[in-house]
Design a protein around this motif. Structure first.
Motif, PDB file in Angstrom:
ATOM      1  N   GLU A  95      -1.559  42.674  61.512  1.00 29.32           N
ATOM      2  CA  GLU A  95      -0.410  42.515  62.398  1.00 29.32           C
ATOM      3  C   GLU A  95       0.230  41.143  62.193  1.00 29.32           C
ATOM      4  O   GLU A  95      -0.473  40.131  62.145  1.00 29.32           O
ATOM      5  CB  GLU A  95      -0.870  42.647  63.850  1.00 29.32           C
ATOM      6  CG  GLU A  95       0.188  42.395  64.885  1.00 29.32           C
ATOM      7  CD  GLU A  95      -0.366  42.432  66.291  1.00 29.32           C
ATOM      8  OE1 GLU A  95       0.380  42.806  67.209  1.00 29.32           O
ATOM      9  OE2 GLU A  95      -1.551  42.079  66.483  1.00 29.32           O
TER      10      GLU A  95
ATOM     11  N   THR B 241       5.019  38.577  67.859  1.00 24.96           N
ATOM     12  CA  THR B 241       4.660  39.880  68.386  1.00 24.96           C
ATOM     13  C   THR B 241       4.566  39.774  69.905  1.00 24.96           C
ATOM     14  O   THR B 241       4.262  38.702  70.450  1.00 24.96           O
ATOM     15  CB  THR B 241       3.334  40.379  67.775  1.00 24.96           C
ATOM     16  OG1 THR B 241       3.163  41.757  68.058  1.00 24.96           O
ATOM     17  CG2 THR B 241       2.139  39.599  68.290  1.00 24.96           C
TER      18      THR B 241
ATOM     19  N   CYS C 183       7.284  39.280  59.581  1.00 24.39           N
ATOM     20  CA  CYS C 183       6.265  39.664  60.549  1.00 24.39           C
ATOM     21  C   CYS C 183       6.152  41.177  60.714  1.00 24.39           C
ATOM     22  O   CYS C 183       5.058  41.711  60.842  1.00 24.39           O
ATOM     23  CB  CYS C 183       6.566  39.028  61.903  1.00 24.39           C
ATOM     24  SG  CYS C 183       5.581  37.539  62.256  1.00 24.39           S
TER      25      CYS C 183
END
Length: 127
Positions: A46, A61, A108
């Motif tokens: 992630e 995130t 990302c």
């Protein structure tokens, strides 16, 4: 060619803080966007926090926004991830990466444009 080495991981209690560092060597860091990624066993890697090449745009995130801060010092060729109010869900192996093209969001969300990866540092949040 670039070489990335992360440090700063370790065991921390819930609610605690850590600062991760990513020291780079080789090509100047000025030319790259930088990002921090987290890998937990059994889950996909992630993108946690990414920072544009010029240092203006960032992407976080949702789970870390407001608690983590990504920064860079091009003169020291180092990127940082300041982590606060840590929770068990933040545990994992953290990798830094650099991308010569693309935005922080693309880096990302899609690992777009990533050229080089570090070898990781482990963060464990536990009481």
């Amino acid at each position: 060619q670039m070489h990335l080495v992360e440090s700063g991981g370790g065991l921390v209690q819930p609610g605690g803080s850590l600062r991760l560092s990513c020291v780079t060597s080789g090509t100047s860091l000025d030319f790259y966007a930088v990002g921090w990624f987290r890998q937990v066993p059994g889950k996909e890697r992630e993108g946690v926090a990414c920072l544009d090449r010029e240092g203006g745009g960032t992407h976080y995130t949702d789970s870390v926004r407001g608690r983590f801060t990504i920064s860079r010092d091009n003169a020291l060729r180092t990127a940082y991830l300041e982590m606060s109010n840590l929770a068990a869900e933040d545990s994992g192996t953290y990798y830094c990466a650099v991308a010569i093209f693309g935005s922080s969001e693309d880096m990302c969300l899609h690992e777009g444009g990533i050229n080089f990866w570090g070898t990781g540092t482990v963060v464990t949040v536990s009481s």
